[in-house]
Scaffold this motif. Structure first.
Motif, short mmCIF file in Angstrom:
data_model
loop_
_atom_site.label_atom_id
_atom_site.label_comp_id
_atom_site.label_asym_id
_atom_site.label_seq_id
_atom_site.Cartn_x
_atom_site.Cartn_y
_atom_site.Cartn_z
N PRO A 33 0.76 -1.29 -0.06
CA PRO A 33 -0.14 0.17 -0.11
C PRO A 33 0.83 1.00 -0.17
N PRO A 34 0.46 2.11 -0.81
CA PRO A 34 1.21 3.52 -0.56
C PRO A 34 1.19 4.03 0.75
N ALA A 35 2.21 5.14 0.86
CA ALA A 35 2.05 5.91 2.37
C ALA A 35 0.88 6.75 2.20
N ARG A 36 0.57 7.03 3.60
CA ARG A 36 -0.35 8.06 3.96
C ARG A 36 -1.85 7.66 3.11
N GLY A 37 -1.80 6.41 2.99
CA GLY A 37 -3.26 5.92 2.45
C GLY A 37 -4.26 5.96 3.57
N ALA A 38 -4.15 6.10 4.86
CA ALA A 38 -4.92 6.20 5.73
C ALA A 38 -5.77 7.42 5.74
N GLY A 39 -5.24 8.22 5.00
CA GLY A 39 -5.92 9.61 4.97
C GLY A 39 -7.39 9.32 4.49
N LEU A 40 -7.29 8.29 3.12
CA LEU A 40 -8.43 8.22 2.39
C LEU A 40 -9.52 7.73 3.31
N CYS A 41 -9.27 6.96 4.34
CA CYS A 41 -10.16 6.05 5.26
C CYS A 41 -10.64 7.14 6.24
N ALA A 42 -9.81 8.09 6.44
CA ALA A 42 -10.17 9.32 7.64
C ALA A 42 -11.31 10.00 6.81
N VAL A 43 -11.05 10.32 5.68
CA VAL A 43 -12.26 11.29 5.13
C VAL A 43 -13.49 10.39 4.80
N LEU A 44 -13.54 9.12 4.51
CA LEU A 44 -14.53 8.40 4.07
C LEU A 44 -15.25 8.10 5.40
N ARG A 45 -14.65 8.18 6.58
CA ARG A 45 -15.48 8.13 7.98
C ARG A 45 -16.49 9.31 7.88
N ARG A 46 -16.37 10.37 7.52
CA ARG A 46 -17.21 11.48 7.71
C ARG A 46 -18.15 11.53 6.69
N LEU A 47 -18.27 10.33 5.82
CA LEU A 47 -19.33 10.26 4.90
C LEU A 47 -20.61 9.36 5.44
N PRO A 48 -21.81 9.59 4.87
CA PRO A 48 -22.86 8.82 5.46
C PRO A 48 -22.51 7.30 5.18
N GLY A 49 -22.36 6.50 6.18
CA GLY A 49 -22.10 4.93 6.08
C GLY A 49 -20.66 4.83 5.90
N GLY A 50 -19.69 5.62 5.79
CA GLY A 50 -18.25 5.42 5.73
C GLY A 50 -17.87 5.11 6.81
#
Length: 405
Positions: A33-50
C-alpha cells in the motif's frame, strides 16, 4: 493519561490497517500500500455509512468500502476525498494490467477536483508558500486537474516504440477523457482543455510509435523495390501500431501513403498475386478510413488515396461481385476517381458482352439488359476501353434480333 495525540495516533493506525486490507483486496495480497493511504479512510469516515464501511474493511470485509471509491458515485464529495481518490486509483492502476479503468477513475477524480478552486488554491499556497509568484501559482493551479493527463501522455510516449501494454492502457484512458469529464461534471472550459490536451498527447505517442516503422520503410525502399513479402511484412507493422493505438486514423494515413507506390509498381507490371499479398495486411485500415470518409465529408482530402487502395483490391479479388462492390465503394467515397470509374465502366461492358451474340444465344431481354449496362458504362466513363467493342456487339445483336431504331 490518554492524550489527544494518543487518540489521533490510534485513529491513524486503525485507518492504516483498514486501508492496507482494502488495498490488498483490490491490488493483490502481495501489493504494498502507498504511504499515507490512511488519509483516504479518515475522509471516508465523515461520509454517511463511511465509518461502518471502514470498520468493516478493518475487520477484513472491504466490499462495502469499495462502493465509496467510485468517483462517479460521489456526487458532491469533500475535495479532500476527490484528491485521495485521484491518487488511490492511480496507485491501483500502476499495479494492474489489461484494463485502463483505474486511470479513467483517476482522471474523473482529478477533473472533479477542478471544480474545487478554493481547495486547490489553499493547497497550492500551503505547499509553495511564497516561493512562486502569484501568476505562476495561478497557472499551476489551473493545470493541476490535467496533471494526470500529462502523466498518461508521458507513459504512452515512453512505451510507444515498443508498443507496451502500459502505454496501451495509457492511450486507452486518454481516449476516454471526455467520458471522465462528463462523469466529473467538469466545467465546460476545463473539459475542452482536457480533451485538447489528451488529443495532442495521443498524437505525440502515435507519432513516436510510427517512427521506427517509417524508418524501416525508408531503409527498405532506399535499397530498391521490396518484394511483395517484404512489403507485406513492413505494412504488417503498421497494423500492429494501429491495433495498439486503438485504431488511430493517422496510422491509416501513414500505412496507405507507404503502400501506394509499392502497389502501383506491382499493378503496372501486372503482378496480381504480388499485389494481392502486398495489400492484404492493411485491408482493415483501408476499410476503416473509407468508413470515416463516408461518415465525414470533411475528410475529402484523403478520399482519392483510400479509393485507389479499394481499386487495387478490386483487381485481385476472386469474384465479379466483389469487384463491383469495391468499385462502388471507391466511387462512393471519391465520386470523381478516374480509375474507379474506368474500371467500373469496363466491368459493366464485360457484363453486357456476355449477354450478346458470340457469347451465348441472345434474346430481346438480353439485348435490352446489355444496352442498359452499356449506357451506364458510358455515363461513368465515356472513354472506357471496352465501350467500342460493347457498342459494336450491341449493334450486331440489334440487327440479328430485328430490332428497329
Amino acid at each position: 493519561m490518554w492524550r489527544d495525540e494518543d487518540e489521533a495516533l490510534l485513529a491513524r493506525l486503525t485507518d492504516e490497517i483498514a486501508f492496507e486490507r482494502l488495498f490488498r483486496a483490490q491490488a493483490g495480497d502481495g501489493a504494498r500500500p502507498p504511504a499515507r493511504g490512511a488519509g483516504l479512510c479518515a475522509v471516508l469516515r465523515r461520509l454517511p455509512g463511511g465509518n461502518e464501511a471502514v470498520e468493516a474493511a478493518r475487520a477484513g470485509k472491504p466490499d462495502a468500502l469499495r462502493e465509496h471509491l467510485e468517483p462517479a458515485r460521489q456526487i458532491d464529495p469533500p475535495p479532500e476525498l476527490l484528491h485521495h481518490l485521484a491518487l488511490h486509483h492511480t496507485s491501483l492502476a500502476d499495479l494492474t494490467t489489461g484494463s485502463p479503468e483505474g486511470f479513467v477513475r483517476s482522471i474523473t477524480a482529478w477533473l472533479a477536483l477542478g471544480r474545487e478552486e478554493k481547495y486547490l488554491r489553499d493547497l497550492g499556497e500551503a505547499v509553495t508558500g511564497s516561493a512562486l509568484p502569484r501568476q505562476d501559482l495561478d497557472r499551476a493551479l489551473a493545470d493541476a486537474p490535467l496533471w494526470c493527463i500529462d502523466d498518461l501522455g508521458e507513459r504512452a510516449r515512453v512505451g510507444a516504440r515498443d508498443l507496451t501494454n502500459d502505454a496501451l492502457r495509457a492511450l486507452a484512458a486518454l481516449g476516454r477523457v471526455k467520458e471522465a469529464a462528463r462523469i466529473a461534471r467538469a466545467p465546460e472550459a476545463l473539459t475542452e482543455r482536457a480533451a485538447r490536451r489528451a488529443t495532442s498527447l495521443v498524437a505525440v505517442a502515435v507519432e513516436e510509435a510510427l517512427a521506427p516503422v517509417l524508418a524501416a520503410f525508408a531503409e527498405a525502399t532506399s535499397k530498391g523495390e521490396p518484394s511483395a513479402a517484404e512489403g507485406a511484412a513492413l505494412l504488417g507493422r503498421f497494423v500492429a501500431v494501429w491495433r495498439w493505438s486503438g485504431e488511430d486514423e493517422s496510422v491509416e494515413h501513414a500505412a496507405i501513403e507507404q503502400a501506394t507506390p509499392l502497389a502501383w509498381a506491382h499493378y503496372r507490371a501486372s503482378r496480381w498475386d504480388a499485389l494481392r499479398d502486398l495489400i492484404a495486411p492493411i485491408a482493415p485500415l483501408v476499410d476503416s478510413l473509407a468508413r470515416r470518409i463516408e461518415s465525414d465529408p470533411s475528410k475529402l482530402a484523403y478520399a482519392a488515396r483510400a479509393a485507389q487502395m479499394l481499386v487495387f483490391r478490386s483487381d485481385v479479388v476472386r469474384t465479379e461481385r466483389e469487384t463491383i462492390e469495391l468499385l462502388d465503394r471507391a466511387i462512393a467515397i471519391c465520386p470523381t476517381h478516374r480509375n474507379a470509374r474506368l474500371m467500373k465502366a469496363n466491368t459493366l461492358c464485360d457484363q453486357a458482352l456476355r449477354l450478346l451474340p458470340g457469347a451465348r444465344p441472345s434474346t430481346r431481354g438480353d439485348h435490352d439488359k446489355a444496352a442498359g449496362l452499356i449506357d451506364r458504362a458510358e455515363q461513368l466513363y465515356p472513354g472506357a476501353t471496352r465501350l467500342p467493342e460493347a457498342r459494336k456487339r450491341l449493334g450486331e445483336a440489334k440487327k440479328l434480333l430485328g430490332i428497329s431504331s
